[in-house]
Design an enzyme around this catalytic site. Structure first.
Site, short mmCIF file in Angstrom:
data_model
loop_
_atom_site.label_atom_id
_atom_site.label_comp_id
_atom_site.label_asym_id
_atom_site.label_seq_id
_atom_site.Cartn_x
_atom_site.Cartn_y
_atom_site.Cartn_z
N GLN A 16 35.13 37.30 79.90
CA GLN A 16 34.29 36.84 81.03
C GLN A 16 34.38 37.71 82.49
O GLN A 16 33.13 38.00 82.94
CB GLN A 16 34.48 35.44 81.34
N ARG A 37 34.25 46.99 69.56
CA ARG A 37 34.91 47.44 68.30
C ARG A 37 33.81 47.19 67.02
O ARG A 37 33.36 46.14 66.89
CB ARG A 37 36.03 46.74 68.04
N LEU A 71 32.22 51.52 68.68
CA LEU A 71 33.13 52.64 68.48
C LEU A 71 34.35 52.36 68.45
O LEU A 71 34.98 51.38 69.11
CB LEU A 71 32.86 53.30 69.73
N ASN A 95 38.59 45.28 81.21
CA ASN A 95 39.63 44.39 81.56
C ASN A 95 40.47 44.03 80.46
O ASN A 95 40.47 42.89 80.08
CB ASN A 95 38.95 42.94 81.89
N PHE A 96 40.96 45.12 79.69
CA PHE A 96 42.09 45.04 78.74
C PHE A 96 43.19 44.33 79.16
O PHE A 96 43.42 44.37 80.33
CB PHE A 96 42.18 46.53 78.10
N VAL A 136 46.10 37.37 81.15
CA VAL A 136 45.74 36.03 82.08
C VAL A 136 44.19 35.74 81.63
O VAL A 136 43.44 36.67 81.37
CB VAL A 136 45.75 36.41 83.43
N GLU A 138 41.18 32.49 82.81
CA GLU A 138 40.88 31.86 83.73
C GLU A 138 41.92 30.72 84.58
O GLU A 138 42.07 30.99 85.61
CB GLU A 138 39.55 30.82 83.36
N ASP A 167 37.61 34.20 86.50
CA ASP A 167 37.03 35.17 85.76
C ASP A 167 35.70 35.54 86.25
O ASP A 167 35.73 36.90 87.11
CB ASP A 167 36.61 34.58 84.73
N GLY A 246 36.44 22.02 106.26
CA GLY A 246 36.21 22.64 107.60
C GLY A 246 36.79 21.75 108.42
O GLY A 246 37.54 20.79 108.10
N GLY A 247 36.61 21.82 109.96
CA GLY A 247 37.07 21.03 110.77
C GLY A 247 36.20 19.72 110.94
O GLY A 247 36.53 18.50 111.84
N1 COA Z 1 38.29 50.31 69.49
C1 COA Z 1 39.65 50.27 69.17
N2 COA Z 1 40.54 49.19 69.84
C2 COA Z 1 39.96 48.55 70.62
C3 COA Z 1 38.60 48.39 70.91
C4 COA Z 1 37.73 49.41 70.54
N3 COA Z 1 36.42 49.59 70.78
N4 COA Z 1 38.25 47.62 71.87
C5 COA Z 1 39.52 46.95 72.18
N5 COA Z 1 40.76 47.54 71.34
C6 COA Z 1 41.93 47.11 71.22
C7 COA Z 1 42.89 47.33 72.35
O1 COA Z 1 42.97 48.88 72.79
C8 COA Z 1 43.88 46.66 72.20
O2 COA Z 1 44.95 47.13 71.51
P1 COA Z 1 46.48 47.36 71.88
O3 COA Z 1 46.88 45.93 71.95
O4 COA Z 1 46.76 47.90 70.34
O5 COA Z 1 46.54 48.15 72.83
C9 COA Z 1 43.58 45.29 71.39
O6 COA Z 1 42.11 45.88 70.98
C10 COA Z 1 43.24 44.01 72.22
O7 COA Z 1 42.97 44.14 73.35
P2 COA Z 1 43.28 43.09 74.63
O8 COA Z 1 42.70 43.20 75.81
O9 COA Z 1 44.77 43.28 74.52
O10 COA Z 1 42.76 41.78 73.90
P3 COA Z 1 43.53 40.29 73.88
O11 COA Z 1 42.63 39.54 73.06
O12 COA Z 1 44.78 40.49 73.47
O13 COA Z 1 43.67 39.70 75.29
C11 COA Z 1 42.83 39.17 77.55
C12 COA Z 1 42.61 39.31 76.01
C13 COA Z 1 41.83 38.88 78.15
C14 COA Z 1 44.08 38.10 77.60
C15 COA Z 1 43.32 40.59 78.07
O14 COA Z 1 42.54 41.48 77.68
C16 COA Z 1 43.70 40.51 79.59
O15 COA Z 1 44.78 40.04 80.01
N6 COA Z 1 42.62 41.17 80.13
C17 COA Z 1 43.00 41.29 81.60
C18 COA Z 1 42.77 40.04 82.44
C19 COA Z 1 41.42 39.54 82.04
O16 COA Z 1 40.36 40.05 82.30
N7 COA Z 1 41.37 38.10 81.56
C20 COA Z 1 40.23 37.50 81.83
C21 COA Z 1 39.40 37.53 80.72
S1 COA Z 1 38.04 36.73 80.65
#
Ligand code: COA
Length: 415
Positions: A16, A37, A71, A95-96, A136, A138, A167, A246-247
């Site tokens: 989000q 992906r 990709l 936002n990974f 993290v 929301e 978010d 507010g006040g």
């Molecule tokens: N091709 C290949 N790999 C890809 C890819 C692509 N196109 N897109 C994503 N990936 C991989 C990432 O490189 C990552 O791999 P790694 O763990 O080996 O380095 C993996 O997919 C998962 O990515 P990640 O961001 O860790 O996803 P998650 O589902 O584990 O975590 C969140 C989700 C939201 C918790 C995390 O991304 C996060 O904390 N983001 C920052 C804060 C944030 O925005 N939070 C709110 C989200 S609304």
């Protein structure tokens, strides 16, 4: 021309926070290339699905005005293509989880080597410090940023809000940072790194609560209801129920029909400047001159009495009648509107804030359009892309691959 026409956004966002940011940039005319992906895509495509195998509303409502390219950026061919995309784009947004892009081999240093004009923008849960490695979502951000401890009823549990301030709020902050960096680039010729932590974004939105934290050192917070109720303040800004921030004291009051309609309520602010109008309206003319009620300071310890009397009046009217009566008298009130009422509100349809969108698999659905209106850059909402819908056109037009190269990349599973 749209405001951001010609700006190419390499959109590595998901869920989000990041998608909120890039959708805004898309509404202002940027070309948003969403990288997903192969075969998987943004996880929200499949979350909270209301129609089997059709992109969820969670996804469609956050990904308008974007093109989707698939990709695998961990494969060698995928890395080559990503390098070309970084060369061609102006802004990269992600936002990974912390460190994910570094692990792919695309650190900020590497990105600058590839394209020194690149603006590289990230959302993370926390800034540098003890929690920087945390993933993290929301509600975690609402809790860590001060919103939950200051929301809810006095004596009740900390409460999260329906507004997605962690978010979507951080996505908004990030979009502001990106546009600011684009402006600076017009002078400097250089890109830069833009970061916004969700904790910081939420805390920024809770600024008035940090204000109150410091005011506590100098005495009780007299506009909080607990002051009038004789409840002592502790060390930290307390939960304030529906008190006005507010006040000018305000509360949510019952209106006609509240027994059966959960949204038959109004917000009502006892704005000091119109106190006499309030007294006349609710039939408490005597309070206009009564020293216990005539001034704001005198009323502060008696807010329960004041609001009970106002509520006796609001319960005789619908929330819309309260508005019709109070608005001409400059008494600030606001009906509590349900999502159903907002979805059906004709004026929001007319301004493009609520929009009907046609989707090839889902049919028609409602979404929230761009809430920011630019007189010279109107936003039109374009449906979200299907997974990989634009892969070939982006690889041809932006990356410069031939049809043979595209076929080879597909055979290797890179796209
Ligand atoms: N091709 C290949 N790999 C890809 C890819 C692509 N196109 N897109 C994503 N990936 C991989 C990432 O490189 C990552 O791999 P790694 O763990 O080996 O380095 C993996 O997919 C998962 O990515 P990640 O961001 O860790 O996803 P998650 O589902 O584990 O975590 C969140 C989700 C939201 C918790 C995390 O991304 C996060 O904390 N983001 C920052 C804060 C944030 O925005 N939070 C709110 C989200 S609304």
């Amino acid at each position: 021309m749209k405001a951001l026409e010609g700006v190419k956004i390499l959109d590595f966002t998901h869920v989000q926070s990041g998608p909120t940011c890039t959708q805004l940039l898309g509404w202002f005319g940027a070309d948003v290339i969403k990288v997903e992906r192969p075969g998987v895509g943004d996880a929200t495509r499949g979350q909270l699905q209301d129609i089997p195998d059709v992109d969820s509303l969670y996804f469609t409502m956050l990904n308008h005005n974007k093109r989707s390219v698939t990709l695998n950026s961990k494969s060698d061919r995928g890395k080559e293509i990503l390098t070309r995309l970084i060369e061609e784009c102006d802004v990269m947004v992600e936002n990974f989880a912390p460190g994910a892009l570094d692990r792919m081999g695309f650190s900020w240093e590497r990105i600058q080597e590839i394209n020194s004009r690149m603006i590289y923008a990230s959302v993370k849960g926390f800034g540098p410090g003890p929690y920087e490695d945390c993933k993290v979502y929301e509600n975690v951000a609402q809790c860590a940023g001060g919103a939950a401890s200051t929301t809810g009823m006095l004596g009740g549990v900390p409460t999260v809000t329906g507004a997605q301030i962690g978010d979507s709020g951080t996505g908004l902050h990030l979009a502001f940072g990106i546009v600011t960096a684009l402006y600076q680039r017009t002078h400097s010729g250089k890109g830069q790194r833009v970061s916004c932590a969700m904790q910081d974004g939420v805390l920024n939105l809770c600024r008035v609560k940090l204000r109150d934290q410091q005011r506590l050192d100098n005495g009780p917070l007299k506009e909080y209801s607990q002051f009038g109720e004789g409840v002592e303040f502790g060390e930290a800004t307390p939960r304030a129920g529906n008190d006005s921030g507010g006040g000018q004291p305000g509360r949510i009051l019952k209106c006609k029909g509240w027994e059966t309609d959960p949204d038959a309520y109004t917000y009502f602010i006892t704005q000091a400047a119109v106190w006499k109008n309030i007294c006349d309206t609710i039939g408490k003319e005597e309070w206009k001159e009564d020293p216990d009620f005539a001034t704001p300071d005198a009323r502060l310890p008696r807010l329960n009495e004041v609001f009970n009397a106002i509520e006796d009046w609001t319960m005789t009217k619908t929330k819309f009648e309260v508005l019709e009566i109070c608005n001409p008298l400059n008494i600030p009130v606001g009906p509590i509107l349900s999502m159903k009422e907002l979805a059906e509100e004709p004026s929001l349809r007319e301004t493009g804030t609520i929009v009907e969108v046609e989707h090839p698999e889902r049919g028609t659905y409602l979404t929230v359009g761009n809430p920011v209106k630019l007189s010279d850059s109107p936003s039109e909402v374009v449906r979200s892309p299907l997974l990989g819908e634009h892969t070939d056109e982006i690889l041809r037009e932006v990356v410069g691959l031939s049809d043979n190269d595209i076929a080879a990349a597909r055979d290797e599973g890179a796209i």
